[in-house]
Design an enzyme around this catalytic site. Structure first.
Site, PDB file in Angstrom:
ATOM      1  CE1 TYR A 137      -3.521   4.151  31.840  1.00  0.00           C
ATOM      2  CE2 TYR A 137      -5.456   5.326  33.231  1.00  0.00           C
ATOM      3  CZ  TYR A 137      -4.278   4.416  32.084  1.00  0.00           C
ATOM      4  OH  TYR A 137      -4.356   6.078  31.433  1.00  0.00           O
ATOM      5  CE  LYS A 165      -4.144   3.804  28.157  1.00  0.00           C
ATOM      6  NZ  LYS A 165      -4.907   5.202  28.347  1.00  0.00           N
TER       7      LYS A 165
END
Length: 296
Positions: A137, A165
């Site tokens: 992330y 992500k």
């Protein structure tokens, strides 16, 4: 995008809460069914949009377990298992695997955690050992750690590390990650069509809570190379996707979902319901989107 396990649109599901601030499990189940009916085939449970940091570990696990049970193989399930301690992340990840999750999304160590690349690699290697594909992330403005292309290439060598992500909101930085040739997932709502054009392999999208059918339509058009259609559809989404990114993200997503018929209650404290002036701006930004969504 089809060769990537988490391709297409993965909905960062808003966790429903009742008037007393408790997780509303009947509404969770009903909303999942509505999103499945709309065509959603990927869910992120206990996401940032789902208020992961404001749920206890037990509540987050219950949301993941109940959600995965309802989905029952009809869509893929990504569970956020972020925590301050690596041991807790591993434990949460194992419980997510037991519940039926297909992968996990995990923040790098935060709040005085390691910021050097070696420390980040060690952390994700430990998490990947728990047995589920791991999506890193990248949200440097929130956690103080940036996943650079060089770090991404090192992380990709970890067995089980699947993707990153990118929620930086910086299209140039995301494009640099994409140029590594490794699968990148866009997590910045205002960048969706541009990230897909740049070659993003998938999306984790909180704004899709309030317009799932329209969001799926723009992703489908882009995936088929119908860029003029994608741009036309995006024109209706862009004002509100830009608005939610300006601030009060979670509260605005919850308020927009209530306006379009996908209500998840009020965000849990310490977040407050959206202020009146922001509600007015939200109405303006939604424009004809409510009618468009209802017609799809």
């Amino acid at each position: 995008m089809s060769s990537f396990a988490f391709s297409g649109l993965n909905l960062a599901l808003a966790t429903p809460f009742d008037d007393a601030g408790r997780v509303d499990f009947p509404r969770l189940e009903a909303n999942i069914e509505r999103y499945l009916d709309a065509g959603i085939r990927g869910f992120v449970l206990s996401s940032g949009t789902g208020m992961h940091v404001y749920m206890s570990p037990e509540e987050a696990q219950a949301v993941i377990a109940r959600g995965a049970k309802v989905i029952n193989g009809r869509a893929r399930v990504i569970a956020q298992t972020s925590a301050l301690m690596a041991e807790d992340v591993v434990a949460r990840t194992r419980r997510a695997a037991d519940a039926g999750a297909d992968g996990v999304m995990v923040l790098p160590p935060f709040f005085e955690g390691p910021t050097d690349d070696d420390g980040i690699v060690d952390f994700y290697a430990e998490v990947a050992g728990a047995g589920l594909p791991v999506i890193g992330y990248n949200v440097p403005h929130a956690v103080g750690v940036e996943i650079t292309p060089a770090l991404f290439q090192r992380l990709a060598q970890i067995p089980g590390f699947a993707s990153v992500k990118d929620s930086s909101g910086d299209l140039a930085a995301q494009a640099a990650l994409i140029r590594t040739g490794l699968p990148v997932m866009n997590g910045a709502d205002p960048l969706v069509p541009y990230a897909l054009l740049a070659g993003a392999s998938g999306l984790i999208w909180g704004g899709a809570n309030f317009a799932p059918r329209t969001c799926l339509a723009v992703v489908k058009a882009a995936g088929e190379g119908r860029w003029a259609d994608a741009r036309r559809i995006w024109a209706d989404l862009e004002p509100v996707m830009s608005l939610i990114w300006e601030g009060n993200y979670v509260q605005t997503v919850y308020a927009a979902a209530a306006l379009t018929g996908y209500a998840a209650g009020t965000p849990r404290k310490p977040l407050r319901a959206l202020a009146a002036d922001r509600i007015a701006a939200l109405h303006a930004a939604l424009g004809p989107l409510r009618e468009i969504e209802a017609a799809l």
